[in-house]
Design a protein around this motif. Structure first.
Motif, PDB file in Angstrom:
ATOM      1  N   LEU A 209       0.861  -1.179   0.000  1.00  0.00           N
ATOM      2  CA  LEU A 209       0.000   0.000   0.000  1.00  0.00           C
ATOM      3  C   LEU A 209       0.897   1.228   0.000  1.00  0.00           C
ATOM      4  O   LEU A 209       1.871   1.286   0.758  1.00  0.00           O
ATOM      5  N   SER A 210       0.581   2.199  -0.849  1.00  0.00           N
ATOM      6  CA  SER A 210       1.419   3.396  -0.890  1.00  0.00           C
ATOM      7  C   SER A 210       0.569   4.651  -0.922  1.00  0.00           C
ATOM      8  O   SER A 210      -0.565   4.648  -1.403  1.00  0.00           O
ATOM      9  N   PHE A 211       1.139   5.736  -0.367  1.00  0.00           N
ATOM     10  CA  PHE A 211       0.515   7.053  -0.321  1.00  0.00           C
ATOM     11  C   PHE A 211       1.514   8.079  -0.838  1.00  0.00           C
ATOM     12  O   PHE A 211       2.716   7.923  -0.670  1.00  0.00           O
ATOM     13  N   ARG A 212       1.007   9.148  -1.412  1.00  0.00           N
ATOM     14  CA  ARG A 212       1.817  10.361  -1.572  1.00  0.00           C
ATOM     15  C   ARG A 212       1.371  11.320  -0.479  1.00  0.00           C
ATOM     16  O   ARG A 212       0.175  11.623  -0.349  1.00  0.00           O
TER      17      ARG A 212
ATOM     18  N   ALA B  39       8.892  18.621   5.630  1.00  0.00           N
ATOM     19  CA  ALA B  39       7.761  19.529   5.441  1.00  0.00           C
ATOM     20  C   ALA B  39       7.709  20.040   4.007  1.00  0.00           C
ATOM     21  O   ALA B  39       8.727  20.178   3.335  1.00  0.00           O
ATOM     22  N   ARG B  40       6.488  20.323   3.555  1.00  0.00           N
ATOM     23  CA  ARG B  40       6.215  20.982   2.275  1.00  0.00           C
ATOM     24  C   ARG B  40       6.919  20.292   1.108  1.00  0.00           C
ATOM     25  O   ARG B  40       7.556  20.921   0.282  1.00  0.00           O
ATOM     26  N   LYS B  41       6.770  18.979   1.073  1.00  0.00           N
ATOM     27  CA  LYS B  41       7.412  18.195   0.031  1.00  0.00           C
ATOM     28  C   LYS B  41       6.606  16.916  -0.174  1.00  0.00           C
ATOM     29  O   LYS B  41       6.318  16.201   0.786  1.00  0.00           O
ATOM     30  N   TRP B  42       6.192  16.643  -1.400  1.00  0.00           N
ATOM     31  CA  TRP B  42       5.462  15.404  -1.680  1.00  0.00           C
ATOM     32  C   TRP B  42       6.420  14.221  -1.617  1.00  0.00           C
ATOM     33  O   TRP B  42       7.444  14.193  -2.300  1.00  0.00           O
TER      34      TRP B  42
END
Length: 736
Positions: A112-115, A154-157
């Motif tokens: 399972l993966s998320f961005r 922080a502030r990085k996909w």
């Protein structure tokens, strides 16, 4: 097991590049078997989510669901926003519901993966936890959503990948599988450590995939992009990409021809996209790119300009017919040539009834010039040749076939492994219309007619009486279980066409008396049957006679509007009546009652009214009838649009509202989606084979009567009506 020990066994890879999903050599990546979430149709909250919290912890929810965020995303135009504060003594959790496919489509992949994108640095201790549940109710322990990193940037996909093997406890001591990742039903994210700080995490591009070596090679730019403007939308088409690892296309729009902004995505196996502009007379420019499973993006394509243009009512009708027709043309099974049950869904699940409706839509497509007559004949040959080698049971086809092999798929359980007389009747209705239409003395058209005639003669309608003296026809027969289901066909419902065809059969007919003992039967069994599904005594003796909203209903309980469509796509009810009713008038009154019900709106649902009406079967449709019982606020689009022959003014109001006002959520590459519920902020992102064709075909019957003329020109049909006792009705009040 303690959380630190769980972290030690978690095998999670965090990388800026998405891992490639496995695929067979030369086979394109199957988007629907891997992608859990890419974007949300509703723009306030994500319908397939549910959240709760216990104070003093906090969790941002909209109508009890996860908010949708439009400022940040990986796959435009939006993502999910998870905003929380975990406090001592409190709790919160939110679940994503993955049950999005009717066709039984399983997921495929080992992880399972998320961005993820965090507004601020997120420490490992502050990370939420996640656990999974499958369709059998089996679950996993919870592990950290963000993995073993001590600090999340922080502030990085960033992509977080969680192999299923890392969810400790997914296997029993006997090595018997416990949790089945192919059938994941929910992903639940929940409170971790109570650090007392506010956090915001954006979630996008949720997948089930496999980890294979990264490949930094970008795919080729798409070729052949063109754009065409309609009343409120612009439609893009392009040549298909050939890369096996092609995941999706990214769509870019510009209003000045210079600055392009990402506005959406399209699945890699599709080559059409709808951009709903929302106004006429608006020019736009488009470029698209290809994106592979490693998120490598191609250069942009050449630009394609187009402009929306105001359309007349007749042009709108043609536009809707053509778009819905594409469901049966562009999206048909490549081997069988027939209709799929639902899209997205199992791409091998061929539906017989929907295919019968699709054959009638195919005839409309030829007549309207959406395809050539030669193309239509070629597709018809593919269909009838496939049907000739497919499983049949005393001449009847099953509800579902395997599109590759033609073998029965017992989708509704082990007893559903034989003939389905209702689905067969829907199919024969369409085939007889096609037999009449493809009437030229050409080799292809002769084969079409001859094969359909063979089918028509070989359906053993009389076998489905179950017993020689039976007063009813029965829905199913199984070679392994006989008439175990034992479901008699009793009207008022969608099965009138079964009795008409059974009486009309040139070889296996049933007595015309069955129309009145079975379909319109007055026996105790028939009365109980009608009461059982309708919950009322109104119409339980077939005849009704009551008035609703000042409209008299001669036949049947107030019912779902597909009853007025499925048997009447080929059978023309105009200017004729049996001993009970003129069915054109009865169908019209049924539609008018449904329209009046929406205007009254007794349950006060959002959006119901003069231009938003139509209760019928569909996804999330509740009871589907125009009564408070079962009315959950869902409108099914084909209900009003398939009623065009009966209620042209009311149906046109609905069409314009659904397209012009709701089209940004409701209109797609195959026309209107299944349905919507404004009370729940819900738009169903599926198209159904039983719903798209009634729109195309019934609009055509309203405009020209084409399919009615074709079906009724079969001489056996007129003879059957005489046997039943239909007579000319000169009193019909209808403007020709």
């Amino acid at each position: 097991m303690t959380l630190p020990k769980l972290i030690n066994v978690v095998l999670i890879t965090l990388t800026m590049l998405a891992p490639r999903a496995s695929h067979a050599q030369g086979t394109q990546w199957e988007y629907d078997r891997h992608v859990v979430f890419d974007n949300s149709l509703p723009d306030r909250s994500y319908y397939r989510s549910q959240g709760s919290f216990v104070s003093p912890s906090e969790l941002e929810l909209v109508d009890g669901k996860l908010p949708v965020e439009e400022r940040h995303y990986v796959t435009p135009p939006n993502c999910l926003r998870l905003k929380w504060r975990s406090q001592r003594g409190g709790d919160w959790r939110v679940s994503l519901d993955l049950r999005k496919f009717w066709g039984g489509l399983d997921f495929s992949g080992a992880a399972l993966s998320f961005r993820l994108y965090s507004e601020s640095d997120l420490t490992a201790d502050a990370s939420p936890l996640v656990y999974l549940t499958d369709a059998n109710g089996e679950g996993t322990p919870s592990i950290r959503l963000t993995g073993p990193l001590e600090r999340f940037p922080a502030r990085k996909w960033v992509r977080a990948q969680l192999p299923f093997a890392s969810f400790v406890g997914t296997v029993k001591p006997t090595n018997e599988p416990r949790f089945d990742p192919r059938r994941i039903q929910t992903i639940t994210i929940l409170q971790g450590l109570d650090d007392g700080h506010a956090h915001t995490l954006y979630i996008d591009d949720v997948k089930i995939d496999d980890d294979i070596p990264n490949d930094a090679t970008a795919p080729r730019a798409p070729a052949g992009l063109s754009a065409k403007g309609y009343d409120r939308h612009i439609e893009l088409t392009w040549a298909p990409g050939e890369e096996a690892d092609l995941q999706r296309y990214s769509i870019y729009r510009s209003f000045d021809g210079a600055t392009y902004t990402a506005v959406g995505i399209q699945k890699g196996r599709l080559t059409r996209y709808v951009d709903f502009i929302g106004q006429s007379g608006k020019s736009a420019f488009y470029k698209i790119s290809s994106v592979d499973v490693n998120d490598n993006e191609s250069p942009l394509s050449n630009a394609a300009p187009a402009a929306t243009v105001a359309m007349t009512d007749e042009e709108l009708l043609t536009m809707v017919q053509e778009a819905c027709f594409r469901y049966y043309w562009d999206a048909a099974h490549p081997v069988a040539g027939m209709a799929l049950e639902v899209i997205p869904g199992d791409r091998n699940l061929v539906a017989l009834g929907a295919s019968g409706f699709g054959v009638m839509a195919l005839v409309v497509g030829v007549e309207r010039g959406f395809i050539t007559r030669e193309q239509g004949a070629e597709r018809m040959l593919k269909i009838v040749r496939f049907l000739a080698r497919a499983d049949r049971f005393h001449g009847a086809w099953p509800h579902f076939l395997d599109g590759k092999t033609g073998k029965v798929i017992p989708y509704f359980g082990k007893y559903d492994d034989g003939g389905d007389l209702v689905e067969t009747a829907f199919l024969i209705q369409g085939l007889l219309a096609a037999r009449a239409y493809f009437d030229r003395d050409l080799k292809a058209e002769r084969e079409i007619r001859e094969t359909i005639t063979d089918f028509w003669k070989s359906v053993e309608w009389d076998w489905y009486r179950k017993e020689a003296a039976s007063d009813f026809l029965y829905w199913h027969w199984s070679p392994n279980h006989g008439f175990h289901i034992s479901h008699p066909l009793i009207g008022w419902n969608e099965t009138m066409i079964v009795y008409l065809l059974a009486i009309a059969s040139p070889t296996h007919s049933v007595p015309a008396s069955l129309y009145y003992t079975g379909w319109a039967g007055q026996s105790e069994m028939a009365v109980r049957y009608r009461q059982g599904w309708s919950g009322t005594t109104h119409g339980d003796h077939y005849a009704n006679g009551n008035t609703y909203y000042g409209i008299k209903l001669n036949i049947g309980p107030v019912s779902e509007l597909f009853f007025t469509q499925f048997s009447f796509m080929g059978f023309d009810p105009r200017h004729k009546k049996d001993r009970y009713a003129n069915y054109f008038e009865n169908n019209r009154n049924m539609a008018l009652i449904s329209h009046a019900y929406s205007i009254e709106n007794p349950r006060k649902h959002v959006g119901y009214g003069d231009d938003t009406w139509g209760r019928s079967a569909g996804v999330n449709a509740g009871g589907g009838r125009a009564t408070p019982r079962g009315d959950n606020g869902t409108i099914t689009v084909h209900a009003a649009l398939g009623s065009f022959p009966y209620t042209p003014e009311e149906s046109m109001k609905a069409l314009k509202h659904y397209y012009r006002d709701l089209g940004g959520k409701l209109w797609g590459i195959y026309g209107f989606r299944d349905g919507f519920n404004l009370t729940e902020n819900w738009f169903e992102d599926v198209y159904m084979g039983l719903n798209q064709a009634p729109i195309t075909v019934m609009i055509e019957n309203y405009r020209t009567g084409l399919i009615w003329k074709m079906f009724m020109s079969n001489p056996e049909i007129g003879e059957a009506l005489k046997k039943i006792g239909f007579v000319v009705d000169p009193t019909e009040n209808r403007k020709e």
